[in-house]
Structure formats: C-alpha cells, structure tokens
Design a protein around this motif. Structure first.
Motif, short mmCIF file in Angstrom:
data_model
loop_
_atom_site.label_atom_id
_atom_site.label_comp_id
_atom_site.label_asym_id
_atom_site.label_seq_id
_atom_site.Cartn_x
_atom_site.Cartn_y
_atom_site.Cartn_z
N GLU A 1 0.40 -0.81 0.42
CA GLU A 1 0.26 -0.39 -0.08
C GLU A 1 0.98 1.17 -0.26
O GLU A 1 0.75 2.51 -0.86
CB GLU A 1 -0.98 -0.63 1.18
N SER A 2 1.73 1.11 1.20
CA SER A 2 2.37 2.06 1.45
C SER A 2 3.78 2.03 2.06
O SER A 2 3.86 0.99 2.28
CB SER A 2 1.74 3.73 1.51
N ILE A 3 4.81 2.85 1.94
CA ILE A 3 6.01 2.69 2.53
C ILE A 3 6.25 1.78 4.02
O ILE A 3 6.37 1.30 4.31
CB ILE A 3 7.09 3.71 2.14
N ASP A 4 5.10 2.90 4.67
CA ASP A 4 4.82 3.33 6.38
C ASP A 4 3.89 1.41 6.57
O ASP A 4 4.33 1.38 7.24
CB ASP A 4 3.85 4.24 6.52
N HIS A 5 3.26 1.75 5.82
CA HIS A 5 2.11 0.71 5.76
C HIS A 5 3.35 -0.89 5.46
O HIS A 5 3.04 -2.15 6.68
CB HIS A 5 0.69 0.51 5.39
N ALA A 6 3.91 -1.26 4.59
CA ALA A 6 4.70 -2.33 4.38
C ALA A 6 5.29 -2.42 5.09
O ALA A 6 6.10 -3.25 6.11
CB ALA A 6 5.36 -2.24 3.48
N CYS A 7 6.23 -1.34 6.30
CA CYS A 7 7.09 -2.04 7.01
C CYS A 7 5.91 -1.72 8.32
O CYS A 7 7.11 -2.72 9.14
CB CYS A 7 7.91 -0.23 6.85
N GLY A 8 5.53 -1.65 8.85
CA GLY A 8 4.82 -1.57 9.56
C GLY A 8 4.37 -3.71 9.56
O GLY A 8 4.72 -4.09 10.06
N GLU A 9 3.81 -3.37 8.44
CA GLU A 9 3.10 -5.12 8.21
C GLU A 9 4.79 -6.00 8.36
O GLU A 9 4.33 -7.06 9.29
CB GLU A 9 2.57 -5.38 6.92
N LEU A 10 4.91 -5.84 7.94
CA LEU A 10 6.92 -6.75 7.18
C LEU A 10 7.40 -6.82 8.71
O LEU A 10 8.42 -8.05 9.14
CB LEU A 10 7.98 -6.22 6.82
N LEU A 11 8.00 -5.97 9.63
CA LEU A 11 8.66 -5.76 11.04
C LEU A 11 7.73 -6.87 12.23
O LEU A 11 8.33 -7.83 12.75
CB LEU A 11 8.71 -4.69 11.85
N ARG A 12 6.79 -7.11 11.61
CA ARG A 12 5.31 -7.98 12.59
C ARG A 12 6.77 -9.53 12.14
O ARG A 12 6.61 -10.80 13.29
CB ARG A 12 4.54 -8.57 12.44
N LEU A 13 6.83 -9.96 11.59
CA LEU A 13 8.37 -10.96 11.35
C LEU A 13 9.50 -11.34 11.56
O LEU A 13 9.58 -11.91 11.31
CB LEU A 13 7.66 -11.05 9.44
#
Length: 325
Positions: free
Chosen positions: A283-295
C-alpha cells in the motif's frame, strides 16, 4: 399488554414443549415476573397451559393442543432473512421480529422437523466481527433501514479520511452490507454510487425526497466489484522480500491473504537454507514497513530501497530504545 407477545408466548410453548419461566423471559426479552403474568393471562383466555413441578419442570401446553395463528406481520417477514443472524438483526432493530418470525415458523413445522431445526440451531453460531477488535457502533443504522424500506433520501454529515474530513451529502440508499462486523451503506449521491462506512456517519436525517432504486441494480454484484476495485486502488506498489521457512509459515497470521497468495505464486529459492525470495503488493512504505516488522528476523526487504531504509531506520530506533547503541 402486548397481544403480539401473548401470541409469541403461545407459539414458544407450542414449538419448545416444556420451558421454564426464566427461559420464557429470556426468549421474549421480558422479566420473569412478566413471564408469569403472561402465562396466567393465557390460562385465563382458555389456553391449556399447565406447570410441571420439580427439577427439569416448566410450563407446557396440553398434549395435542396446537394453534394455527401463524400469520406473519410485514415486519416479521422482513426479518425472516435474519432468522439465523441474531447479531445483525439486533443491529438493524429487528431482534423482536426475528424472534417472532422464528417462533411462527417452528410452530408451523411438524414435530420431527421442528426437532431437527432445533438441533441444527444448537450447533451453528455466527460471530461476524473479526478477532482482536470490537464491532463498530452504528447509531444511524436503524434510520438507514427505514430509508431503504420506504425509498426516502437521507441528509448525512459524514467523516472521511481526506480533507475536508467532514462533508454533507444527500444520499439515496440502495443497500446495506455487513463486512467483518462493520456496516456499510451503498448509496447514490449527486453523481455516482458510492460506499459509506456507517460508523463514520455523524448525523443523518430522513428527507422528504422519494426515489426508486434502479431495477437492474444488484447489491451483491456491486459489492463484489467494489471489493475488486478497492484492492486495485489499495495496492499501488510492490516490494521484493526474502523469507525464512519460519517466516513463510508465520505469514498468514501477520499479513493479508493477498500478500500470502503473492508469495505462494512468486517464491523462488535463494541459498540452501530454505529461504525464498518473492514479490508482494504494498500500500505504502509506512504500511508495508509496519506489516513486515511483525515477522522480525524472518524477513529481509530487498527492494525498493525506500522500504529497506525504512525497515533499517525502525530497527535502529528500537535498538537505541533498548540500549543496544
């Protein structure tokens, strides 16, 4: 005293057999004292209701007694679609109608089919909202139901995500959709049909304008098209990532299904330790960063550079917060 409630009580006794006064009160949404009073009124009217004392006892009709007063009201017929959906029915202000319609249907069934229906109802339950969040309050929902059923336009004040955040609109409601515990209004505005999150409606007033919904409008087809368009607008970029075997196993619990599907369809092996490289929608840099950091350590961003830098910067802030730098 509601004659409709007495009829509901009669049909409840007919469909359920023996039932206690607290059970009656719970089914009809009244106090136990009111249930006792209604039972006495039925008996005074000549209905053969008798009490079975002792443990497991309750009230029931004399064997062989049946009423044929099963005609449905207009409101109960409307509510019939929600007979298995008590939560949404309550949201729409149809809880009482659903109960009455269900009782009338059960009362009209032969005993064997009535018992089968009761067994089925006992083993299935719908809980529409998703995990980890409460359903949104939607105080304007009943008004939209009224507008839909009477074909009246609605004046609304709506809060949206872009500026200006508060806008006023005259809407012609075409339908309501329940998605993951949240209600959405599909309505025609001045120039197009659009979707509005009911919880974001700040005020709503019925107008005097009457309208007819277009004959060819299909709410289900519109919603499917809306979801396809939403996904297309939502994911405006892509990212290349690397995942460990554990990261891939954890993926479905941490990212949307479309990201999981993208990994499954594009994954290629890198190295000999089970890691894979894949291209995912973002979706966006910020959104992708937040999702991927969960891993955590089970994911590495390869591209784009902006997302890789955002991940590194966030990890750096976390490291400093824990005194590692």
């Amino acid at each position: 005293m509601s004659a409709g409630r007495l009829l509901s009580l009669l049909l409840l006794l007919q469909s359920r057999g023996r039932i206690s006064a607290p059970g009656i009160a719970g089914e009809l949404g009244v106090s136990v004292r009111t249930a006792y009073r209604d039972l006495a009124r039925l008996q005074a009217a000549g209905v053969p209701v008798y009490a079975e004392p002792g443990r497991g006892g309750g009230y029931q009709l004399l064997d062989g007694y049946r009423t044929r007063l099963t005609g449905m009201t207009e409101g109960e017929a409307r509510a019939l679609f929600f007979a298995g959906l008590p939560g949404p029915a309550a949201d729409l202000g149809l809880a009482a109608e659903v109960t009455a319609a269900r009782l009338k249907l059960l009362a009209a069934l032969p005993t064997q089919l009535r018992e089968e229906a009761a067994r089925t109802a006992a083993v299935f339950h719908l809980d529409a909202p998703g995990w980890y969040r409460d359903p949104e309050p939607a105080p304007q929902l009943a008004l939209f139901v009224d507008a839909l059923l009477t074909g009246r336009a609605v004046e609304v004040r709506y809060r949206r995500w872009r500026a200006p955040q508060e806008v006023s609109r005259r809407l012609r409601p075409y339908g309501l959709v329940l998605k993951s515990g949240n209600w959405y209004l599909v309505a025609a505005g001045e120039s197009r049909i659009a979707t509005y999150r009911v919880a974001q409606v700040l005020d709503a007033v019925l107008s005097d304008e009457r309208f007819e919904r277009p004959r060819g409008f299909d709410l289900g087809a519109y919603w499917a098209s809306y979801l396809d368009d939403f996904q297309a607008r939502r994911h405006t970029g892509t990212a290349t990532i690397r995942l460990s075997p554990r990261g891939r196993r954890r993926l479905p619990d941490n990212v949307p299904a479309e990201v999981v599907r993208a990994v499954d369809s594009t994954a290629t092996a890198v190295g000999h330790d089970g890691w894979v490289e894949a291209v995912i929608p973002t979706e966006s840099i910020d959104h992708a960063c937040g999702e991927l950091l969960r891993l955590g350590i089970d994911v590495e961003v390869v591209a784009p550079a902006e997302l890789r830098q955002a991940m590194a910067a966030t990890v750096g802030v976390l490291a400093r917060a824990y005194g590692l730098h």
